[in-house]
Design a protein around this motif. Structure first.
Motif, PDB file in Angstrom:
ATOM      1  N   LYS A   7      -5.630  37.404  31.172  1.00 29.95           N
ATOM      2  CA  LYS A   7      -5.597  38.812  31.012  1.00 29.95           C
ATOM      3  C   LYS A   7      -4.430  39.514  31.867  1.00 29.95           C
ATOM      4  CE  LYS A   7     -10.097  39.246  31.253  1.00 29.95           C
ATOM      5  NZ  LYS A   7     -11.511  39.511  31.155  1.00 29.95           N
ATOM      6  N   LYS A   8      -4.460  38.978  33.114  1.00 34.62           N
ATOM      7  CA  LYS A   8      -3.608  39.594  34.009  1.00 34.62           C
ATOM      8  C   LYS A   8      -1.978  39.563  33.600  1.00 34.62           C
ATOM      9  CE  LYS A   8      -3.079  39.346  38.854  1.00 34.62           C
ATOM     10  NZ  LYS A   8      -3.132  38.687  40.140  1.00 34.62           N
ATOM     11  N   ASN A   9      -2.080  38.048  33.126  1.00 37.93           N
ATOM     12  CA  ASN A   9      -0.621  37.865  32.651  1.00 37.93           C
ATOM     13  C   ASN A   9      -0.439  38.929  31.447  1.00 37.93           C
ATOM     14  OD1 ASN A   9       0.427  36.037  34.485  1.00 37.93           O
ATOM     15  ND2 ASN A   9      -0.479  34.343  33.312  1.00 37.93           N
ATOM     16  N   LEU A  10      -0.971  38.917  30.517  1.00 39.90           N
ATOM     17  CA  LEU A  10      -0.707  39.566  29.321  1.00 39.90           C
ATOM     18  C   LEU A  10      -0.740  41.042  29.759  1.00 39.90           C
ATOM     19  CD1 LEU A  10      -0.694  39.133  26.288  1.00 39.90           C
ATOM     20  CD2 LEU A  10      -3.094  39.923  26.244  1.00 39.90           C
ATOM     21  N   SER A  70     -16.040  44.254  38.878  1.00 43.07           N
ATOM     22  CA  SER A  70     -17.085  44.994  39.751  1.00 43.07           C
ATOM     23  C   SER A  70     -17.111  46.540  39.679  1.00 43.07           C
ATOM     24  CB  SER A  70     -16.560  44.891  41.304  1.00 43.07           C
ATOM     25  OG  SER A  70     -15.421  45.326  41.484  1.00 43.07           O
ATOM     26  N   THR A  71     -16.346  46.822  38.676  1.00 46.94           N
ATOM     27  CA  THR A  71     -16.458  48.517  38.312  1.00 46.94           C
ATOM     28  C   THR A  71     -17.667  48.847  37.814  1.00 46.94           C
ATOM     29  OG1 THR A  71     -15.661  48.120  36.239  1.00 46.94           O
ATOM     30  CG2 THR A  71     -14.025  48.929  37.672  1.00 46.94           C
ATOM     31  N   PRO A  72     -18.448  49.916  37.971  1.00 47.74           N
ATOM     32  CA  PRO A  72     -19.791  50.135  37.496  1.00 47.74           C
ATOM     33  C   PRO A  72     -19.920  50.002  36.275  1.00 47.74           C
ATOM     34  CG  PRO A  72     -18.772  51.922  39.027  1.00 47.74           C
ATOM     35  CD  PRO A  72     -17.563  51.072  38.723  1.00 47.74           C
ATOM     36  N   GLU A  73     -19.081  50.420  35.527  1.00 52.23           N
ATOM     37  CA  GLU A  73     -19.348  50.469  33.973  1.00 52.23           C
ATOM     38  C   GLU A  73     -19.494  49.114  33.283  1.00 52.23           C
ATOM     39  OE1 GLU A  73     -17.229  52.150  29.891  1.00 52.23           O
ATOM     40  OE2 GLU A  73     -16.044  51.388  31.662  1.00 52.23           O
ATOM     41  N   SER A  74     -18.603  48.171  33.881  1.00 48.56           N
ATOM     42  CA  SER A  74     -18.799  46.950  33.451  1.00 48.56           C
ATOM     43  C   SER A  74     -19.879  46.064  34.036  1.00 48.56           C
ATOM     44  CB  SER A  74     -17.428  45.924  33.467  1.00 48.56           C
ATOM     45  OG  SER A  74     -17.200  45.964  34.891  1.00 48.56           O
ATOM     46  N   ALA A  75     -20.176  46.248  35.162  1.00 47.82           N
ATOM     47  CA  ALA A  75     -21.297  45.831  35.689  1.00 47.82           C
ATOM     48  C   ALA A  75     -22.530  46.124  34.942  1.00 47.82           C
ATOM     49  CB  ALA A  75     -21.446  45.973  37.348  1.00 47.82           C
ATOM     50  N   SER A  76     -22.825  47.351  34.705  1.00 44.09           N
ATOM     51  CA  SER A  76     -23.990  47.728  33.963  1.00 44.09           C
ATOM     52  C   SER A  76     -24.029  47.191  32.732  1.00 44.09           C
ATOM     53  CB  SER A  76     -24.007  49.250  34.011  1.00 44.09           C
ATOM     54  OG  SER A  76     -23.216  49.694  32.935  1.00 44.09           O
ATOM     55  N   MET A  77     -22.846  46.796  32.043  1.00 45.15           N
ATOM     56  CA  MET A  77     -23.073  46.294  30.912  1.00 45.15           C
ATOM     57  C   MET A  77     -23.291  44.920  30.634  1.00 45.15           C
ATOM     58  SD  MET A  77     -19.895  48.259  29.031  1.00 45.15           S
ATOM     59  CE  MET A  77     -19.621  47.307  27.795  1.00 45.15           C
ATOM     60  N   GLY A  78     -22.907  44.196  31.955  1.00 40.41           N
ATOM     61  CA  GLY A  78     -23.253  42.905  32.194  1.00 40.41           C
ATOM     62  C   GLY A  78     -24.719  42.653  32.147  1.00 40.41           C
ATOM     63  N   ALA A  79     -25.200  43.577  32.872  1.00 39.33           N
ATOM     64  CA  ALA A  79     -26.562  43.547  33.249  1.00 39.33           C
ATOM     65  C   ALA A  79     -27.319  43.694  31.907  1.00 39.33           C
ATOM     66  CB  ALA A  79     -27.145  44.833  33.997  1.00 39.33           C
ATOM     67  N   ALA A  80     -26.995  44.892  31.101  1.00 45.22           N
ATOM     68  CA  ALA A  80     -27.704  44.870  29.691  1.00 45.22           C
ATOM     69  C   ALA A  80     -27.630  43.471  29.043  1.00 45.22           C
ATOM     70  CB  ALA A  80     -27.226  46.068  29.005  1.00 45.22           C
ATOM     71  N   ALA A  81     -26.551  42.949  29.065  1.00 43.73           N
ATOM     72  CA  ALA A  81     -26.399  41.908  28.360  1.00 43.73           C
ATOM     73  C   ALA A  81     -27.199  40.697  28.882  1.00 43.73           C
ATOM     74  CB  ALA A  81     -25.111  41.128  28.177  1.00 43.73           C
ATOM     75  N   ALA A 120      -7.246  52.798  33.158  1.00 40.79           N
ATOM     76  CA  ALA A 120      -8.781  52.939  32.600  1.00 40.79           C
ATOM     77  C   ALA A 120      -9.271  51.295  32.113  1.00 40.79           C
ATOM     78  CB  ALA A 120      -9.372  53.934  31.565  1.00 40.79           C
ATOM     79  N   LEU A 121      -8.278  51.210  31.141  1.00 42.71           N
ATOM     80  CA  LEU A 121      -8.401  49.810  30.274  1.00 42.71           C
ATOM     81  C   LEU A 121      -8.199  48.559  31.378  1.00 42.71           C
ATOM     82  CD1 LEU A 121      -6.270  47.303  29.089  1.00 42.71           C
ATOM     83  CD2 LEU A 121      -8.490  47.910  27.749  1.00 42.71           C
ATOM     84  N   ARG A 122      -7.334  48.700  32.464  1.00 44.47           N
ATOM     85  CA  ARG A 122      -7.147  47.518  33.411  1.00 44.47           C
ATOM     86  C   ARG A 122      -8.184  47.436  34.401  1.00 44.47           C
ATOM     87  NH1 ARG A 122      -2.556  48.361  31.134  1.00 44.47           N
ATOM     88  NH2 ARG A 122      -0.932  46.864  31.162  1.00 44.47           N
ATOM     89  N   ASN A 123      -8.738  48.718  34.737  1.00 40.11           N
ATOM     90  CA  ASN A 123     -10.077  48.825  35.548  1.00 40.11           C
ATOM     91  C   ASN A 123     -11.111  48.256  34.969  1.00 40.11           C
ATOM     92  OD1 ASN A 123      -8.837  50.025  37.648  1.00 40.11           O
ATOM     93  ND2 ASN A 123      -9.459  52.250  37.111  1.00 40.11           N
ATOM     94  N   SER A 124     -11.375  48.252  33.907  1.00 41.88           N
ATOM     95  CA  SER A 124     -12.607  47.910  33.105  1.00 41.88           C
ATOM     96  C   SER A 124     -12.411  46.201  32.774  1.00 41.88           C
ATOM     97  CB  SER A 124     -12.955  48.371  31.730  1.00 41.88           C
ATOM     98  OG  SER A 124     -11.953  48.287  31.083  1.00 41.88           O
ATOM     99  N   VAL A 125     -11.072  45.737  32.571  1.00 39.28           N
ATOM    100  CA  VAL A 125     -10.884  44.483  32.062  1.00 39.28           C
ATOM    101  C   VAL A 125     -10.697  43.578  33.179  1.00 39.28           C
ATOM    102  CG1 VAL A 125      -9.451  42.993  30.689  1.00 39.28           C
ATOM    103  CG2 VAL A 125     -10.168  45.066  29.792  1.00 39.28           C
TER     104      VAL A 125
END
Lengths: 308, 488
Positions: free
Chosen positions: A211-214, A255-266, A246-251
């Motif tokens: 992802k980083k490379n891309l 540790s960003t709050p958004e992705s963390a919470s989504m991970g928890a939900a999963a 925003a995209l880079r933050n989440s991808v």
């Protein structure tokens, strides 16, 4: 109901009618009479319409003044079209303003522009895939990412568990045209390639490094419409710096709050997910939009109502 | 316009109102009930000479029937009654003015009765000439210039710029613009839109297009906003490459149908559960599917709405033959058994498709593009199609009648008096091969006046040329329109 105020009842009339019509001469006379009555009625009807128009001034009102017609006369010439333009000469190109990006676009190239501008199209995904593939520094490692979800062999495997927690978007296969109308069970023309998802990449199947490379090479913002990555340069004008950030933050940062919470939900939902790929992904509001059922046409329809 | 009757009628109305006219009209001119028809049939004879004519009138003052051949005049002299209703059309003759006089109020009563009469007889509404209301009359007086559409004028014609392989769109737009009833709807400004001015309504965009086509301007139009709107609302159409005109046509109807609802209150949207937007009124028909169990002969019938009919072209040489095959009963075979609700078992069955209701515009799609796993090919087989088409043989009612063998007798099947004739008004053609093709359209501007639309180029065409073309999409318009009653 009182009996009809007349000398004959309907029944009497009927009986009498059949009795009288036994006579051929009478029948012929009656036929002529009916014909003439109908003829007179129709004629009078026409006269009334005409008289009404003249007497009330309606005819004059409707007719008004005839517009000068010569300017609009069809040109009859083998070298010209009906407007008098030469059929050999190309029409001059003009610019139009793109309703999507508001930039001026040459009219003759508007459709290809719009297709790209809206980030859609049957081929845009293929073009995008190709671009991703060719831009990649490690082409072999990307090859698998560009395939369809459906035949993603790694789907149920454990190696991707971690990635799945960070999944934000889902590139699913719901691009089938809304076929509404039957009568034609399936129209098979000109679009055989449309249904197959011809390979859009998604972040969810990439490793952090990939992802980083891309994202060093491409804009990478996920299109709202196609759910695909924008493959233009990192300075592409269609997306803003904010969107890219925003995209880079989440991808890139788990540790960003958004992705963390989504991970928890999963996790709560339990893993591994069931066999249906689309039901396992975190649903975004965008995704729901795309599942809207096509509108149903109602059955039966007749003539239009009186339009007055 | 002057339709205020005359001084004598106005005096009469002031004294007795319009009721005497209403009664005479409802019973002896346009019979609004079965009872009224009995009265009319038995009593319309001249009280003086006993004859049924010529030109029967009724005295408005005392319900005295007399013929125009001297007896209303006699009655008028003897009784000093001046006003007489003609019993054929309901117009009022004034013996003082010695002429028929026209009064707006009475005319409206007469029109209303004519609708009720049609409804009580179950027939379509008779033709009634347009009567402008006060506002319309004012507008007609203020704007005197009239634009006439004749066979030699370019008005109503317009070239369309190719925006980069968008000939598929241009052809469909030309077809829609030349659909007679759609033209009447839009030029009559019937689309009232809540989303007006937002640029988001495709129906408004088409409405503007009609204004452009009839503006008299000659330069080609650029339909970039239209394309954007359609792609926005029919995302599956996606890219422009290899776009199919038929697919675009159906998608466009769908978006139009959805947007028609923009201006409509929720309560009026559906009448008897069916959509009555202009698109459905014009393009929607009902396709009946009868599945017959070969064991018990039980029939299972379903009716589905359709916007077009796709026909196989391999084999038949004419549109009628294609339709005949389309509506023929087909044995489904032992491999495709269907559960019969009667036998409660899987049985072999036959399936037959017929047209239950016909749309006003019948659209046929000739399946010229074949896609299979092995090969994609275009079938250029010649299929002849007529300028005038009678759809009766493909109707559900007719097919049923044929099956029970009454069609040849004089026992007319139900609906035999229906007029199911259609006239060709547009043909879309695909030229060239599958990958490098071009679409053109032939459109009929008015009866006998055909034009070829090749993007920005509009040229005259002959009917022969149209009928000799290959044909991909064929559009027929109902020749005689019937109108439903809307009685207030």
């Amino acid at each position: 109901m009182n009996p009809i105020a007349s000398e004959l009842s309907m029944n009497d009339l009927n009986n009498k009618f059949f009795e009288i019509m036994q006579d051929e001469g009478v029948a012929e006379e009656a036929t002529n009479f009916i014909y003439e009555s109908v003829f007179d009625d129709v004629t009078v009807g026409f006269l009334f319409e005409f008289h009404h128009g003249l007497k009330t001034g309606l005819t004059e009102l409707i007719e008004g003044e005839k517009e000068e017609e010569d300017v609009y006369k069809i040109v009859n010439s083998p070298e010209c079209d009906v407007f008098g333009f030469s059929i050999l000469k190309k029409t001059p190109d003009s610019n139009c303003s793109c309703p999507n990006c508001e930039r001026p676009v040459s009219a003759t190239r508007f459709a290809p522009h719009l297709e790209k501008c809206m980030g859609m199209g049957r081929n845009s995904s293929r073009i995008a895939s190709r671009r991703i593939a060719s831009n990649s520094r490690e082409p072999t490692s990307y090859a698998g990412l560009l395939s369809d979800d459906e035949d993603d062999a790694d789907w149920a495997g454990g190696s991707l568990q971690n990635e799945r927690r960070k999944r934000r978007i889902k590139n699913n296969n719901n691009r089938k045209p809304n076929k509404l109308h039957n009568g034609n069970s399936r129209n098979n023309n000109g679009n055989s390639n449309s249904d197959a998802n011809d390979g859009g990449a998604t972040y969810e199947t990439m490793t952090a490094n990939e992802k980083k490379n891309l994202l060093l090479q491409i804009c990478g913002v996920v299109s709202e419409h196609t759910k695909k990555l924008c493959t233009r340069s990192t300075r592409c004008p269609q997306h803003t710096e904010d969107q890219r950030r925003a995209l880079r933050n989440s991808v890139l940062e788990p540790s960003t709050p958004e992705s963390a919470s989504m991970g928890a939900a999963a996790d709560e939902a339990g893993s591994p997910p069931d066999s249906s790929p689309s039901s396992s992904c975190s649903s975004s509001s965008r995704k729901r939009d795309r599942h809207k059922a096509p509108p149903k046409i109602n059955k039966r329809n007749k003539e239009p109502a009186n339009r007055d | 316009m002057n339709d205020n009757g005359c001084i004598h009628l106005n005096n009469f109305k002031a004294a007795k109102g319009t009721n005497p006219y209403k009664i005479v009209h409802a019973f002896f001119v346009s019979c609004t009930s079965f009872e009224a028809r009995r009265y009319k049939a038995t009593s319309c004879l001249c009280f003086a000479c006993g004859q049924p004519g010529p030109r029967m009138h009724s005295c408005l003052h005392c319900i005295y029937f007399a013929c125009y051949a001297g007896h209303i005049q006699e009655h008028s002299k003897a009784k000093k009654h001046f006003l007489y209703v003609d019993l054929s059309y309901g117009n009022v003759f004034c013996t003082q003015c010695k002429d028929y006089i026209y009064d707006r109020e009475l005319t409206e009563i007469a029109m209303n009765h004519r609708l009720k009469e049609a409804k009580s007889l179950g027939i379509s509404v008779p033709f009634m000439p347009w009567l402008p209301n006060t506002n319309e009359a004012l507008a007609l007086r203020r704007l005197r210039k009239r634009r006439l559409i004749g066979p030699h004028t370019t008005i109503g014609l317009r070239g369309l710029q190719n925006l980069g392989s968008t000939c598929f769109m241009n052809c469909i737009v030309q077809t829609l613009i030349h659909t007679p009833l759609l033209r009447d709807y839009f030029l009559g400004e019937k689309h009232k839109c809540k989303a007006q001015g937002t640029g988001k309504c495709l129906v408004c965009e088409v409405s503007k297009l009609f204004q452009e086509f009839y503006s008299g301007a000659k330069t080609p139009l650029t339909l970039h906003r239209l394309l954007h709107l359609i792609w926005t609302h029919a995302r599956h159409l996606a890219g422009y490459e290899q776009q199919d005109a038929h697919e675009f046509f159906i998608a466009t109807l769908d978006v139009l149908h959805r947007h028609c609802m923009n201006g409509v209150e929720d309560t009026e949207k559906k009448e008897n559960g069916r959509c009555n937007c202009i698109i459905d009124q014009i393009f929607t028909g009902g396709l009946q599917s009868d599945v017959v169990c070969t064991s018990c002969s039980g029939v299972s019938t379903t009716i589905d709405p359709f916007w077009d009919i796709s026909l196989d072209v391999a084999g038949p040489g004419s549109l009628q033959a294609c339709l005949e095959r389309f509506t023929r009963a087909e044995h489904l075979g032992s491999a495709a058994k269907i559960k019969c609700s009667n036998c409660r078992a899987y049985r072999e069955s036959t399936k037959q498709l017929t047209l239950e209701t016909l749309p006003i515009v019948a659209s046929f799609h000739l399946k010229r593009f074949e896609h299979s796993s092995q090969i994609d090919r275009k079938i250029s087989a010649f299929v002849s199609f007529p300028a005038e088409l009678d759809m009766t043989p493909f109707m559900s009612t007719h097919r049923r009648a044929v099956d029970v063998g009454v069609a040849d007798n004089n026992n007319a099947p139900e609906g035999i008096f229906e007029d199911n004739r259609y006239s060709l008004f547009a043909v879309v053609n695909h030229l060239g091969s599958l990958d490098a093709g071009h679409y053109t359209a032939y459109v009929r501007q008015m009866k006998g006046s055909w034009f070829k639309c090749d993007d920005h180029m509009i040229t005259r065409a002959s009917l022969r040329e149209v009928l000799d073309s290959e044909g991909y999409l064929l559009f027929y318009h109902k020749t005689v329109l019937e109108y439903e009653c809307e009685v207030s």
